[in-house]
Design an enzyme around this catalytic site. Structure first.
Site, PDB file in Angstrom:
ATOM      1  N   ASN A 214       0.843  -1.194   0.000  1.00 19.78           N
ATOM      2  CA  ASN A 214       0.000   0.000   0.000  1.00 19.78           C
ATOM      3  C   ASN A 214       0.879   1.244   0.000  1.00 19.78           C
ATOM      4  OD1 ASN A 214       0.583   0.719   2.893  1.00 19.78           O
ATOM      5  ND2 ASN A 214      -0.435  -1.264   3.233  1.00 19.78           N
ATOM      6  N   ASP A 311      -4.023 -10.400  12.315  1.00 22.97           N
ATOM      7  CA  ASP A 311      -4.397  -9.066  12.774  1.00 22.97           C
ATOM      8  C   ASP A 311      -3.465  -8.716  13.932  1.00 22.97           C
ATOM      9  OD1 ASP A 311      -5.588  -6.844  14.030  1.00 22.97           O
ATOM     10  OD2 ASP A 311      -7.536  -7.381  13.185  1.00 22.97           O
ATOM     11  N   VAL A 313      -2.644  -5.872  15.721  1.00 21.36           N
ATOM     12  CA  VAL A 313      -3.052  -5.124  16.904  1.00 21.36           C
ATOM     13  C   VAL A 313      -4.059  -5.916  17.742  1.00 21.36           C
ATOM     14  CG1 VAL A 313      -4.948  -3.824  15.812  1.00 21.36           C
ATOM     15  CG2 VAL A 313      -3.694  -2.822  17.748  1.00 21.36           C
TER      16      VAL A 313
END
Length: 405
Positions: A214, A311, A313
């Protein structure tokens, strides 16, 4: 936020001969507004860019320029100035001045003051990006920091320069320099705390030359790491692939993929007080990464099978060694508060920092940001402002965060 730490502090502002000298007038004005007493010293080259009369009008004090000023030297003026200051701030600090300071030269008033003072010196570098990256300039700075433990380097920033080049070398804005100057007189608010911060993008390999990623630049995470270190924290910065220099006093761990970032994060949780997840982690990765480059026409690149990445966090928030504060970031394009509240509950974190990445003025790669700090009890906006100022805001919110509920 007025930096109250500057009230009644004596700041000697040194101005050298660079185009950024025009910013020094506003710097002097803002320092005085913050309560500091300011005296200005200019090199002969600085006077070619901005007039001493301007700085005299703003500071309310005579501007010192000459080492051989008979009236001043009757009282050993350069020694008195060196003793007077609580901090010397050289802004801009050109490559030439940095080199002369490193050589121990005293061939003008400002360099003489630097040798004659026992007060801390802060340099705000300003030069062409190629001059900044030149190994000689970096070696000069490295040696100065090794022989002068109290020396501080404020910046530089990245961006468009007067010559049209892009890159590091811009002097920090006056408001940033005022905040950094104020921080030198503040009690380290995060002393004894260990913060782990993730930053930048992750890259998920398709083959040895292609990857999914990204647009994250890592600037927000690096600003947080830099500010936290300045506030006295021990900082571990886990960074995806970026081109940013490591902030002073920060331990950096470079990773590439989401799985590598998670592993580094879990290994950094020992005695961790806060985990701040600013990294833009890729949600998915190819189920299989080819060992050799996939040739065009020989592989169906339109049908890459993906698998969900961990994931990070959420994993840390549920970890057996969970820090007392876990902060998530939410890069959104709409309904910031609603999505932040949803993320707050889903990931079981203590706060979410949301920002609108669809905006070109504060989105990926920008030096500015505007955020919404969201907890279960409140939402508080901040900005737009520099990422350094946003970082300070986030860390201040972090310190007042009640996690007992």
């Amino acid at each position: 936020m007025e930096p109250l730490a500057l009230r009644d502090k004596r700041i000697l502002v040194g101005i050298t001969g660079g185009i950024a000298a025009y910013k020094s007038a506003d710097l002097v004005r803002q320092l005085i507004k913050a309560g500091a007493e300011v005296r200005v010293v200019m090199t002969p080259a600085a006077c070619e860019f901005i007039t001493p009369l301007t700085l005299q009008a703003l500071s309310g004090q005579p501007v010192s320029r000459s080492l051989l000023d008979e009236s001043a030297e009757m009282g050993m003026g350069h020694i008195e100035l060196a003793r007077w200051a609580d901090l010397m701030l050289i802004a801009p600090a050109t490559a030439d001045f940095i080199a002369r300071l490193n050589a121990g030269m005293a061939n003008d008033l400002l360099s003489t003051l630097c040798l004659a003072t026992q007060t801390p010196i802060a340099l705000a570098p300003a030069m062409n990006e190629k001059m900044w990256l030149n190994p000689l300039t970096q070696a000069n700075l490295s040696r100065l920091q090794s022989v002068l433990p109290t020396l501080r380097i404020f910046g530089p920033a990245s961006g468009e320069q007067a010559c049209g080049d892009l890159g590091y070398g811009r002097m920090l804005e006056p408001s940033e320099l005022v905040q950094l100057t104020a921080s030198q007189f503040q009690t380290p608010q995060l002393k004894g705390k260990h913060l782990v911060i993730t930053a930048g993008p992750t890259r998920e390999a398709i083959d040895p030359v292609r990857y999914l990623s990204n647009h994250s630049s890592g600037k927000m995470g690096f600003a947080l790491a830099e500010q936290a270190a300045r506030m006295g924290a021990s900082v571990t910065l886990i960074s995806g692939p970026v081109t940013l220099p490591t902030p002073a006093g920060v331990t950096r761990i470079d990773v590439t993929s989401a799985q590598q970032m998670l592993q580094a994060a879990e290994q950094s949780l020992t005695r961790c007080d806060a985990f701040i997840a600013t990294a833009a982690v890729a949600d998915y990765r190819p189920s299989e990464s080819a060992a050799q480059k996939l040739k065009k026409g020989e592989a169906d690149l339109s049908r890459i099978e993906l698998t969900e990445n961990p994931d990070i966090v959420a994993t840390i928030a549920r970890h057996s060694m969970r820090p007392s504060r876990v902060i998530a970031f939410a890069a959104e394009t709409q309904d910031l508060e609603a999505y932040a509240q949803r993320k707050l509950d889903k990931k079981q974190v203590d706060a979410v920092v949301a920002n609108d990445v669809s905006r070109t003025d504060i989105g990926f790669g920008s030096d500015q940001n505007e955020v919404l700090w969201v907890t279960r009890d409140q939402s508080q906006p901040f900005g737009p402002d520099t990422k350094s100022a946003v970082a300070t805001f986030i860390l201040e919110q972090l310190m007042t965060l009640d996690t007992s509920a």
